[in-house]
Design an enzyme around this catalytic site. Structure first.
Site, PDB file in Angstrom:
ATOM      1  N   GLU A  92       0.748  -1.235   0.039  1.00  0.00           N
ATOM      2  CA  GLU A  92       0.108   0.183   0.007  1.00  0.00           C
ATOM      3  C   GLU A  92       0.784   1.353   0.018  1.00  0.00           C
ATOM      4  O   GLU A  92       0.452   2.204   0.884  1.00  0.00           O
ATOM      5  CB  GLU A  92      -0.803   0.067   1.081  1.00  0.00           C
ATOM      6  N   GLU A 147      -6.083 -10.758  -1.192  1.00  0.00           N
ATOM      7  CA  GLU A 147      -7.092 -10.657  -0.093  1.00  0.00           C
ATOM      8  C   GLU A 147      -8.634 -10.402  -0.323  1.00  0.00           C
ATOM      9  O   GLU A 147      -9.323  -9.685  -0.041  1.00  0.00           O
ATOM     10  CB  GLU A 147      -6.673  -9.228   0.606  1.00  0.00           C
TER      11      GLU A 147
HETATM   12  O1  G3I Z   1      -6.326  -9.168  18.922  1.00  0.00           O
HETATM   13  C1  G3I Z   1      -6.877  -7.850  19.245  1.00  0.00           C
HETATM   14  C2  G3I Z   1      -7.802  -8.242  20.374  1.00  0.00           C
HETATM   15  O2  G3I Z   1      -7.115  -8.866  21.402  1.00  0.00           O
HETATM   16  C3  G3I Z   1      -8.611  -7.057  20.765  1.00  0.00           C
HETATM   17  O3  G3I Z   1      -9.499  -7.186  21.832  1.00  0.00           O
HETATM   18  C4  G3I Z   1      -9.273  -6.327  19.599  1.00  0.00           C
HETATM   19  C5  G3I Z   1     -10.162  -5.055  20.055  1.00  0.00           C
HETATM   20  O4  G3I Z   1      -9.992  -4.206  19.021  1.00  0.00           O
HETATM   21  O5  G3I Z   1      -8.356  -6.103  18.668  1.00  0.00           O
HETATM   22  C6  G3I Z   1      -7.696  -7.285  18.213  1.00  0.00           C
HETATM   23  O6  G3I Z   1      -6.919  -6.869  17.117  1.00  0.00           O
HETATM   24  C7  G3I Z   1      -7.344  -6.585  16.042  1.00  0.00           C
HETATM   25  C8  G3I Z   1      -6.973  -7.581  14.935  1.00  0.00           C
HETATM   26  O7  G3I Z   1      -7.365  -7.036  13.526  1.00  0.00           O
HETATM   27  C9  G3I Z   1      -7.434  -9.090  15.100  1.00  0.00           C
HETATM   28  O8  G3I Z   1      -8.991  -8.988  15.069  1.00  0.00           O
HETATM   29  C10 G3I Z   1      -7.013  -5.134  15.691  1.00  0.00           C
HETATM   30  O9  G3I Z   1      -7.695  -4.292  16.429  1.00  0.00           O
HETATM   31  C11 G3I Z   1      -7.445  -4.848  14.375  1.00  0.00           C
HETATM   32  O10 G3I Z   1      -6.828  -3.617  13.944  1.00  0.00           O
HETATM   33  C12 G3I Z   1      -6.966  -5.881  13.210  1.00  0.00           C
HETATM   34  O11 G3I Z   1      -7.446  -5.557  12.004  1.00  0.00           O
HETATM   35  C13 G3I Z   1      -6.737  -6.039  10.927  1.00  0.00           C
HETATM   36  C14 G3I Z   1      -6.161  -4.943   9.844  1.00  0.00           C
HETATM   37  O12 G3I Z   1      -5.684  -5.613   8.702  1.00  0.00           O
HETATM   38  C15 G3I Z   1      -5.373  -4.072  10.439  1.00  0.00           C
HETATM   39  O13 G3I Z   1      -3.957  -4.767  10.800  1.00  0.00           O
HETATM   40  C16 G3I Z   1      -7.591  -6.967  10.159  1.00  0.00           C
HETATM   41  O14 G3I Z   1      -7.878  -8.203  11.106  1.00  0.00           O
HETATM   42  C17 G3I Z   1      -7.037  -7.757   8.937  1.00  0.00           C
HETATM   43  O15 G3I Z   1      -7.772  -8.451   8.092  1.00  0.00           O
HETATM   44  C18 G3I Z   1      -6.558  -6.449   7.980  1.00  0.00           C
HETATM   45  O16 G3I Z   1      -5.583  -6.956   6.730  1.00  0.00           O
HETATM   46  C19 G3I Z   1      -5.524  -5.815   5.943  1.00  0.00           C
HETATM   47  C20 G3I Z   1      -4.184  -6.350   5.198  1.00  0.00           C
HETATM   48  O17 G3I Z   1      -3.359  -6.529   6.262  1.00  0.00           O
HETATM   49  C21 G3I Z   1      -3.678  -5.511   4.266  1.00  0.00           C
HETATM   50  N1  G3I Z   1      -4.435  -4.874   3.210  1.00  0.00           N
HETATM   51  C22 G3I Z   1      -5.801  -4.496   3.948  1.00  0.00           C
HETATM   52  C23 G3I Z   1      -6.365  -5.653   4.870  1.00  0.00           C
HETATM   53  C24 G3I Z   1      -7.777  -5.085   5.478  1.00  0.00           C
HETATM   54  O18 G3I Z   1      -7.567  -3.911   6.254  1.00  0.00           O
END
Ligand code: G3I
Length: 372
Positions: free
Chosen positions: A156, A261
């Site tokens: 990105e 994705e």
């Molecule tokens: O694991 C914690 C949990 O302990 C906590 O209680 C909870 C509260 O918010 O958060 C949890 O973590 C979250 C994690 O996903 C697991 O569910 C994070 O807040 C959240 O920010 C995270 O989001 C991920 C996002 O990337 C940011 O890293 C998504 O799962 C993931 O699908 C998404 O993937 C991205 C790719 O890496 C890059 N391209 C875009 C794509 C979608 O955003």
């Protein structure tokens, strides 16, 4: 012994019933065309959902860590690496003969602030940040040397208009931060494939920013194997012709092309929230969450047709397309239930919340069978 056997038998029985009499699977149907992957996360590995891991091993032949290899997870503090979860993902993949994709080495998001600062909180110099980047890439890629098929080296880095995203990497290091990242990754594992990955980079304007990145690396003899198009898509967008054209254009540069994705959002979403700019969100409203009780047949049909059309195009390009990874195992695991609007009930994948095979699944299998 009993402790291990009972959950294992239970998982096997559940798996058999969820797959019904369908003998084929996504990965089998697409053998000889491209790899089929899914995103694996902590919930799958935790064992609380005993169906998850056997189902993944059955349907897919490649896995990407949804979050476990991101900087903030794998290298949360200076000098402290947390490989535990990512190691489990790689071990699982190897035991099941699956390929592993490394996601991600350089990203503006999910990278802690300390990465760009010294111990006093001052912004690092170019040289110091390059040293930190090299150390990170060498440590992470080196840790998995020989076990990861390919890495999303840079994720990105381009804006919608094709300009370079204004990140700390760009600000402190300058435009060659991408070159350096690819060089360091290649040093750390000379056999690993290296990718540039983005969302909306099928669109013409953004593509016009990605293509020079590829050409620049190529002109300097720096290894780049492929371009990942994330594929966070919708029922009405993008136009299939744009997907078709973009794959052709990246392939013409000698790039392998991956849909990295994939999911298809079925919920009402304003177009300014298309893509995956996770800093943008919108407040929940019931009117934006219309399918809590189930997906109406008419929308199910639209989803099915769109998946079928997409896979027809991907199969047409199967000399260039090397992998299609779904971003989530089943509808219940998709990040699209919580982004861009939290707390919605979305249906963007091929498996429903009970691991049932959706009509879109059958349509995707059928596309591969048509050309056997
Ligand atoms: O694991 C914690 C949990 O302990 C906590 O209680 C909870 C509260 O918010 O958060 C949890 O973590 C979250 C994690 O996903 C697991 O569910 C994070 O807040 C959240 O920010 C995270 O989001 C991920 C996002 O990337 C940011 O890293 C998504 O799962 C993931 O699908 C998404 O993937 C991205 C790719 O890496 C890059 N391209 C875009 C794509 C979608 O955003």
């Amino acid at each position: 012994m009993k402790k291990i056997l009972i959950p294992a038998i239970a998982a096997f029985v559940i798996l058999l019933s969820s797959c019904g009499s369908d003998e084929t699977t996504l990965s089998k149907a697409y053998e000889g065309h491209f790899l089929i992957g899914t995103a694996l996360n902590r919930m799958h590995l935790s064992g609380t959902d005993p169906q998850a891991m056997p189902f993944i091993a059955q349907q897919f032949n490649s896995v990407t860590a949804e979050n476990a290899m991101k900087w903030e997870r794998i290298h949360p503090e200076p000098g402290r690496y947390e490989f535990g979860l990512a190691d489990s993902i790689v071990d699982f993949a190897e035991k099941n003969g699956m390929q592993v994709i490394g996601h991600v080495l350089v990203w503006h998001s999910q990278t802690p602030q300390w990465v760009f600062q010294d111990s006093l909180g001052n912004q690092l110099t170019r040289d110091a940040l390059l040293e930190r980047l090299r150390d990170h890439i060498h440590t992470v890629v080196g840790h998995y040397k020989g076990r990861v098929l390919g890495w999303d080296v840079v994720n990105e880095a381009v804006e919608e208009d094709g300009s370079l995203r204004k990140t700390k990497w760009l600000e402190i290091i300058g435009e060659d931060y991408m070159e350096k990242a690819f060089i360091y990754a290649h040093e750390a594992d000379p056999d690993a494939e290296l990718y540039y990955n983005d969302y909306n980079n099928e669109e013409r304007a953004k593509r016009a920013g990605v293509i020079p990145i590829v050409k620049n690396l190529q002109s300097k003899g720096i290894r780049i194997d492929g371009v990942g198009i994330q594929g966070h898509w919708h029922l009405d967008s993008p136009d299939m012709r744009v997907i078709d054209e973009s794959i052709g254009e990246y392939a013409a540069l000698g790039m392998k092309v991956m849909i990295t994705e994939l999911e298809i959002n079925v919920l009402p979403t304003p177009a300014w929230l298309y893509g995956a700019e996770i800093s943008r969100t919108m407040e929940y409203r019931d009117s934006l969450n219309p399918f809590v009780a189930g997906l109406p047949d008419s929308v199910q049909t639209q989803l099915t047709n769109r998946y079928a059309e997409l896979f027809r195009i991907l199969l047409k390009h199967d000399d260039a397309v090397t992998r299609v990874t779904f971003w989530g195992l089943h509808d219940g695991y998709s990040w699209k239930n919580n982004w861009p609007i939290p707390g919605r009930t979305n249906y963007p994948l091929l498996f429903d919340r009970s691991y049932g095979l959706k009509p879109a699944y059958h349509a995707v299998i059928k596309e591969a069978e048509k050309i056997k």
